[in-house]
Design a protein around this motif. Structure first.
Motif, PDB file in Angstrom:
ATOM      1  N   PHE A 177      26.854   0.718  39.887  1.00 46.30           N
ATOM      2  CA  PHE A 177      27.498  -0.246  38.836  1.00 46.30           C
ATOM      3  C   PHE A 177      29.180  -0.192  39.029  1.00 46.30           C
ATOM      4  CE2 PHE A 177      24.003   1.687  36.271  1.00 46.30           C
ATOM      5  CZ  PHE A 177      23.358   0.427  35.869  1.00 46.30           C
ATOM      6  N   GLY A 178      29.666   0.990  39.826  1.00 51.33           N
ATOM      7  CA  GLY A 178      31.104   0.873  40.091  1.00 51.33           C
ATOM      8  C   GLY A 178      31.719   2.064  39.006  1.00 51.33           C
ATOM      9  N   GLY A 179      32.951   2.541  39.324  1.00 55.22           N
ATOM     10  CA  GLY A 179      33.623   3.542  38.356  1.00 55.22           C
ATOM     11  C   GLY A 179      33.916   3.078  36.964  1.00 55.22           C
ATOM     12  N   THR A 180      34.275   1.899  36.982  1.00 55.75           N
ATOM     13  CA  THR A 180      34.851   1.469  35.753  1.00 55.75           C
ATOM     14  C   THR A 180      33.628   1.455  34.720  1.00 55.75           C
ATOM     15  OG1 THR A 180      36.470   0.135  36.615  1.00 55.75           O
ATOM     16  CG2 THR A 180      35.968  -0.415  34.221  1.00 55.75           C
ATOM     17  N   ILE A 181      32.549   0.851  35.015  1.00 59.38           N
ATOM     18  CA  ILE A 181      31.175   0.959  34.273  1.00 59.38           C
ATOM     19  C   ILE A 181      30.711   2.482  33.609  1.00 59.38           C
ATOM     20  CG2 ILE A 181      28.863   0.161  33.881  1.00 59.38           C
ATOM     21  CD1 ILE A 181      29.806  -2.150  35.651  1.00 59.38           C
ATOM     22  N   VAL A 182      30.595   3.094  34.740  1.00 60.44           N
ATOM     23  CA  VAL A 182      30.163   4.380  34.523  1.00 60.44           C
ATOM     24  C   VAL A 182      30.921   5.479  33.639  1.00 60.44           C
ATOM     25  CG1 VAL A 182      29.619   6.773  35.686  1.00 60.44           C
ATOM     26  CG2 VAL A 182      28.856   4.450  36.631  1.00 60.44           C
ATOM     27  N   THR A 183      32.335   5.253  33.929  1.00 58.55           N
ATOM     28  CA  THR A 183      33.261   6.201  33.081  1.00 58.55           C
ATOM     29  C   THR A 183      33.491   5.550  31.775  1.00 58.55           C
ATOM     30  OG1 THR A 183      34.963   6.337  35.084  1.00 58.55           O
ATOM     31  CG2 THR A 183      35.706   6.587  32.984  1.00 58.55           C
ATOM     32  N   CYS A 184      33.526   4.058  31.472  1.00 57.75           N
ATOM     33  CA  CYS A 184      33.415   3.672  30.240  1.00 57.75           C
ATOM     34  C   CYS A 184      32.398   4.013  29.304  1.00 57.75           C
ATOM     35  CB  CYS A 184      33.829   2.183  30.456  1.00 57.75           C
ATOM     36  SG  CYS A 184      33.390   1.459  28.705  1.00 57.75           S
ATOM     37  N   PHE A 185      31.156   3.695  29.975  1.00 56.39           N
ATOM     38  CA  PHE A 185      29.879   4.152  29.077  1.00 56.39           C
ATOM     39  C   PHE A 185      29.708   5.725  29.024  1.00 56.39           C
ATOM     40  CE2 PHE A 185      29.104  -0.312  30.016  1.00 56.39           C
ATOM     41  CZ  PHE A 185      28.924  -0.747  28.753  1.00 56.39           C
ATOM     42  N   SER A 186      29.967   6.535  29.901  1.00 65.59           N
ATOM     43  CA  SER A 186      29.974   7.969  29.684  1.00 65.59           C
ATOM     44  C   SER A 186      30.900   8.485  28.763  1.00 65.59           C
ATOM     45  CB  SER A 186      29.966   8.670  31.030  1.00 65.59           C
ATOM     46  OG  SER A 186      31.277   8.514  31.557  1.00 65.59           O
ATOM     47  N   PHE A 187      32.020   7.761  28.550  1.00 65.46           N
ATOM     48  CA  PHE A 187      33.041   8.143  27.542  1.00 65.46           C
ATOM     49  C   PHE A 187      32.395   7.836  26.284  1.00 65.46           C
ATOM     50  CE2 PHE A 187      37.127   8.321  30.028  1.00 65.46           C
ATOM     51  CZ  PHE A 187      36.772   9.266  31.032  1.00 65.46           C
ATOM     52  N   ILE A 188      31.818   6.647  25.951  1.00 66.09           N
ATOM     53  CA  ILE A 188      31.400   6.099  24.995  1.00 66.09           C
ATOM     54  C   ILE A 188      30.509   7.076  24.357  1.00 66.09           C
ATOM     55  CG2 ILE A 188      29.990   4.529  23.817  1.00 66.09           C
ATOM     56  CD1 ILE A 188      31.460   2.311  25.232  1.00 66.09           C
ATOM     57  N   PHE A 189      29.295   7.278  25.320  1.00 67.05           N
ATOM     58  CA  PHE A 189      28.321   8.232  24.880  1.00 67.05           C
ATOM     59  C   PHE A 189      28.748   9.804  24.638  1.00 67.05           C
ATOM     60  CE2 PHE A 189      25.399   5.085  26.423  1.00 67.05           C
ATOM     61  CZ  PHE A 189      24.411   5.157  25.594  1.00 67.05           C
ATOM     62  N   GLY A 190      29.825  10.349  25.422  1.00 67.12           N
ATOM     63  CA  GLY A 190      29.941  11.691  25.353  1.00 67.12           C
ATOM     64  C   GLY A 190      31.020  11.647  23.963  1.00 67.12           C
ATOM     65  N   SER A 191      31.558  10.938  23.434  1.00 67.07           N
ATOM     66  CA  SER A 191      32.474  11.072  22.505  1.00 67.07           C
ATOM     67  C   SER A 191      31.519  10.821  21.236  1.00 67.07           C
ATOM     68  CB  SER A 191      33.727   9.946  22.385  1.00 67.07           C
ATOM     69  OG  SER A 191      33.208   8.690  22.386  1.00 67.07           O
ATOM     70  N   LEU A 192      30.517   9.972  21.223  1.00 70.39           N
ATOM     71  CA  LEU A 192      29.619   9.892  20.179  1.00 70.39           C
ATOM     72  C   LEU A 192      28.954  11.161  20.130  1.00 70.39           C
ATOM     73  CD1 LEU A 192      28.376   6.067  20.497  1.00 70.39           C
ATOM     74  CD2 LEU A 192      29.897   7.052  18.785  1.00 70.39           C
ATOM     75  N   GLU A 193      28.468  11.733  21.229  1.00 70.40           N
ATOM     76  CA  GLU A 193      27.672  13.077  21.311  1.00 70.40           C
ATOM     77  C   GLU A 193      28.629  14.107  20.551  1.00 70.40           C
ATOM     78  OE1 GLU A 193      25.199  11.890  25.180  1.00 70.40           O
ATOM     79  OE2 GLU A 193      26.903  13.486  25.115  1.00 70.40           O
ATOM     80  N   LEU A 194      29.733  14.153  20.936  1.00 66.55           N
ATOM     81  CA  LEU A 194      30.652  15.201  20.166  1.00 66.55           C
ATOM     82  C   LEU A 194      30.776  15.043  18.912  1.00 66.55           C
ATOM     83  CD1 LEU A 194      32.187  17.691  20.860  1.00 66.55           C
ATOM     84  CD2 LEU A 194      34.130  16.455  21.607  1.00 66.55           C
ATOM     85  N   LEU A 195      31.000  13.650  18.491  1.00 61.12           N
ATOM     86  CA  LEU A 195      30.985  13.289  16.967  1.00 61.12           C
ATOM     87  C   LEU A 195      29.965  13.801  16.281  1.00 61.12           C
ATOM     88  CD1 LEU A 195      32.559  11.801  14.753  1.00 61.12           C
ATOM     89  CD2 LEU A 195      31.105   9.719  15.267  1.00 61.12           C
ATOM     90  N   VAL A 196      28.660  13.672  16.720  1.00 62.80           N
ATOM     91  CA  VAL A 196      27.487  14.377  16.157  1.00 62.80           C
ATOM     92  C   VAL A 196      27.593  15.624  15.984  1.00 62.80           C
ATOM     93  CG1 VAL A 196      24.984  14.784  16.114  1.00 62.80           C
ATOM     94  CG2 VAL A 196      26.101  12.350  16.781  1.00 62.80           C
ATOM     95  N   LEU A 197      28.075  16.368  16.915  1.00 63.78           N
ATOM     96  CA  LEU A 197      28.243  17.887  16.890  1.00 63.78           C
ATOM     97  C   LEU A 197      29.365  18.287  15.890  1.00 63.78           C
ATOM     98  CD1 LEU A 197      27.648  18.822  20.702  1.00 63.78           C
ATOM     99  CD2 LEU A 197      26.201  19.176  18.854  1.00 63.78           C
ATOM    100  N   THR A 198      30.141  17.538  15.769  1.00 65.62           N
ATOM    101  CA  THR A 198      31.224  17.769  14.745  1.00 65.62           C
ATOM    102  C   THR A 198      30.889  17.529  13.474  1.00 65.62           C
ATOM    103  OG1 THR A 198      32.963  16.890  16.234  1.00 65.62           O
ATOM    104  CG2 THR A 198      33.565  16.885  14.008  1.00 65.62           C
ATOM    105  N   LEU A 199      30.075  16.809  13.174  1.00 65.66           N
ATOM    106  CA  LEU A 199      29.495  16.372  11.743  1.00 65.66           C
ATOM    107  C   LEU A 199      28.512  17.657  11.380  1.00 65.66           C
ATOM    108  CD1 LEU A 199      28.328  12.647  11.983  1.00 65.66           C
ATOM    109  CD2 LEU A 199      30.649  13.690  10.864  1.00 65.66           C
ATOM    110  N   PHE A 200      27.722  17.917  12.506  1.00 61.59           N
ATOM    111  CA  PHE A 200      26.866  19.377  12.179  1.00 61.59           C
ATOM    112  C   PHE A 200      27.735  20.513  11.703  1.00 61.59           C
ATOM    113  CE2 PHE A 200      23.238  17.305  14.303  1.00 61.59           C
ATOM    114  CZ  PHE A 200      22.536  17.751  13.521  1.00 61.59           C
ATOM    115  N   SER A 201      29.179  20.550  12.229  1.00 60.26           N
ATOM    116  CA  SER A 201      30.031  21.597  11.938  1.00 60.26           C
ATOM    117  C   SER A 201      30.329  21.912  10.666  1.00 60.26           C
ATOM    118  CB  SER A 201      31.107  21.675  13.070  1.00 60.26           C
ATOM    119  OG  SER A 201      32.019  20.522  12.436  1.00 60.26           O
ATOM    120  N   HIS A 202      29.842  20.834   9.790  1.00 60.24           N
ATOM    121  CA  HIS A 202      30.366  20.898   8.270  1.00 60.24           C
ATOM    122  C   HIS A 202      29.450  21.219   7.400  1.00 60.24           C
ATOM    123  CE1 HIS A 202      34.339  18.753   8.452  1.00 60.24           C
ATOM    124  NE2 HIS A 202      33.807  18.069   9.875  1.00 60.24           N
ATOM    125  N   ILE A 203      28.028  21.167   8.275  1.00 57.54           N
ATOM    126  CA  ILE A 203      26.759  22.017   7.390  1.00 57.54           C
ATOM    127  C   ILE A 203      27.098  23.409   7.217  1.00 57.54           C
ATOM    128  CG2 ILE A 203      24.478  22.353   7.393  1.00 57.54           C
ATOM    129  CD1 ILE A 203      24.060  19.890   9.333  1.00 57.54           C
TER     130      ILE A 203
END
Length: 317
Positions: A177-203
């Motif tokens: 795909f090229g570096g731009t696509i891989v970086t962009c979508f891995s950043f999106i998924f990674g930040s959303l994954e971390l967001l989910v873990l962040t929400l769990f930290s409030h339980i």
């Protein structure tokens, strides 16, 4: 020639943004929770990269499959959830100039992981470069008389190692795909994954468990606190400038030059970052750190020069 000059301009801009990364994070370390900052800056940064990624996808005339999305999610987990959290903790525990210098060794760590995972060959010049950079790290740490935070050094090395692992694991996707696509979508998924873990930290049970094990920084992670008139401009610079435009210029530089020329960023950064840290944060640069930076630079320069000469020989043949 015009395109080459444009490539050098992109290298200069990317180098500047990447060299100010640790300093900017240090400036607002007291305003934002480390996890909060990581989630926020990479999500905003991915949105900056998104138009360029969509443009590349259209140019390639390919569609993302389910397997591709799973791969991006895995890469995002390695990069954002693991490496960048370690990186953020490193900035909290030790000097910005130290983090910048040691983290710049990650291209050498890439060689090791590429050998282990992709069965790539490690040549004599790779080993020499690795030795020089290890000596550089030891000079910076100065284990016999160190005044630096040991935990900060460990976090930095682990962050560099896992970031190198991210690069190696993403090699096949990058070739597709090229570096731009891989970086962009891995950043999106990674930040959303971390967001989910962040929400769990409030339980409550989760938060209480983390607090009882002295992991307060991971418990009840805030999402919207810390934004003040003084911190908002710095946050925008980190998210849009350093994380978004820094990577954007990096990949644009690769389009207008070559991988070896673009890698100049990784040995200009150890020079610029300590100087900027001295000017902005008043961080003292001891003699052992200067020697360490020189060894790291020698390792990087040796690798690049050797590779360029090898490519010249292959072109002649």
């Amino acid at each position: 020639m015009f395109n080459l000059k444009r490539g050098y301009l992109y290298i200069a801009l990317s180098t500047f943004f990447f060299s100010t990364m640790e300093i900017s994070l240090k400036l607002v370390a007291g305003d934002f929770n480390s996890i909060q900052m990581t989630v926020s800056r990479f999500f905003v940064g991915s949105l900056v990269l998104l138009p360029f990624a969509i443009k590349h996808l259209k140019a390639l005339e390919i569609h993302l499959e389910k397997e591709d999305l799973f791969q991006f999610a895995w890469l995002g987990f390695i990069c954002i959830v693991i490496s960048m959290i370690l990186y953020q903790l490193a900035v909290m525990h030790t000097k910005a100039s130290v983090v910048a210098s040691i983290f710049s060794c990650n291209p050498i760590f890439v060689l090791v992981f590429a050998h282990l995972l992709l069965k790539s060959h490690i040549y004599k010049h790779n080993i020499i470069a690795l030795i020089l950079q290890v000596i550089g790290i030891l000079c910076i740490i100065n284990p016999f008389a160190t005044k630096l935070s040991i935990s900060g050094i460990i976090f930095t090395i682990l962050a560099a190692l896992t970031f190198a692992l991210y690069g190696v694991c993403g090699k096949k996707s990058t070739e597709k795909f090229g570096g731009t696509i891989v970086t962009c979508f891995s950043f999106i998924f990674g930040s959303l994954e971390l967001l989910v873990l962040t929400l769990f930290s409030h339980i409550s049970p989760v938060a209480n468990f983390l607090i009882s094990h002295n992991l307060n920084i991971f418990a009840n992670v805030p999402l919207f606190t810390g934004y003040t008139l003084s911190s908002i401009p710095v946050f925008i610079y980190i998210a849009v400038g350093v994380t978004g435009m820094g990577y954007c210029f990096y990949f644009l530089a690769m389009e207008y030059t070559d991988a070896n020329t673009t890698s100049l960023i990784f040995f200009f950064k150890p020079i610029m970052a300590p100087i900027l840290a001295f000017i902005i944060l008043k961080e003292f640069i001891p003699l052992n750190m200067i020697f360490g930076i020189l060894f790291i630079l020698c390792g990087s320069i040796y690798t690049i020069v050797y590779t360029m000469r090898l490519e010249e020989k292959l072109e002649i043949v």
